[in-house]
Design an enzyme around this catalytic site. Sequence first.
Site: not given
Ligand SMILES: O=C(c1ccc(-c2ccco2)nc1O)N(Cc1ccccn1)C1CC1
Length: 392
Positions: A100, A284
């Site tokens: 990821d 991503d």
């Molecule tokens: O899922 C995550 C995501 C990955 C890691 C973290 C995080 C918090 C603290 C460390 O890492 N927080 C995220 O939210 N998306 C993708 C996404 C998809 C859909 C809506 C929002 N976002 C992050 C990379 C943009």
Amino acid sequence: MYPLTQIALALVTLLSVTAASLFEKREFFSVMQVPNTKFVANGPAAYAKAFQKYNKPMPHDLAVATGNDGSVTATPVDAYDSEYLCPVSIDGQILALEFDSGSSDLWVFSTSLPLSQQKGHVIFDPSKSKNWKALSGYTWNITYGDKSGASGTVGTDVVTVGGTSVSGQAVEIATQVSSQFVSDTANNGLLGLAFSSINTVKPQKQKTFFDLAKPSLSSPVFTADLKHHAPGTYDFGTINSAKYTGAITYTNVVTSKGFWEFTGSGYAVGNGSFVSSSIDAIADTGTTLIYLPDAVVTAYYQQVSGASYDSSQGGYTFPCSATLPNLTLGIGSYRAVVPGQYINYSPRGSKCFGGVQSNTGIGFSIYGDVFLKSQFVIFDGSSTPRLGFASK
Ligand SMILES: O=C(c1ccc(-c2ccco2)nc1O)N(Cc1ccccn1)C1CC1
């Protein structure tokens, strides 16, 4: 001496000799070797073992022949390419993890989970690892954009990906995972490839596999060659020119949010003209779809007959028979073309769910797997991080 006495003496002697023989330090003994008839000889693997035993770099051809050339297979978990899983060895225990580039924690399903949450998964058991070192008092807790999440405790171990081994890698043991992860039984955890600045371990952030592996890599890079409905590869330490065509276009990366964040230069729908516009986006590998500004999304689905925003599905859907136009996304002067068929994500009710959706509420755009699998992508972790894109 009376016979009785003689017999008694003989008995005592016999007993004492027997007892002694039970406790004497045996000088030697031999064990019969039994051949393992099930063993299938593998010459290259045997040859590679010598290099691995003494931690010496093996010849390139041997590395390639034995899957030790820093390349690891990324296999789609289902018919929709909703995620890609890679085999990772943690001190010999092999788990399928999701790589990821949108997060920075390496966490695994573990024996510390409730049995109900372990069900169906491959479980990491630290008690069976001789190189496991618990980090007492360390914890982690992550929440992803789709509201999924996990948390637990931490230790370090030897982690090997495609023949690249790292010792002292923080392995985050799940003691709780959300229902999305429990039901995704093919997925046994995540291997974060974003920047270590957003690792969630407390009281001390931990480094990603890529950060720890970098010094031993010929070049501080990893590449993603994900494929549509087929296994692809992640490569560490090398840019394999056999995996792409034409020139690589590089673009600068901003690391302030901890993501591989860059600015796209615009878009085109089908054979339409290119619209120049700055699109703040991240690359991503852990997000399935493409999330774009509303202007781009509406322009795209205007070209799809029968497409509409379906509030009951929370996104754009269209008749599964629709012909989808290609989506071109600009990166500098490079034009990355996402084939229309990649944007038919999956049947959803009587319609099909679009692989392009709105980025509303996220704060930036996300170029997820639907985009990445159309490209050969270089994640350059040098002192000036950058992203490279090429056709394939
Ligand atoms: O899922 C995550 C995501 C990955 C890691 C973290 C995080 C918090 C603290 C460390 O890492 N927080 C995220 O939210 N998306 C993708 C996404 C998809 C859909 C809506 C929002 N976002 C992050 C990379 C943009």
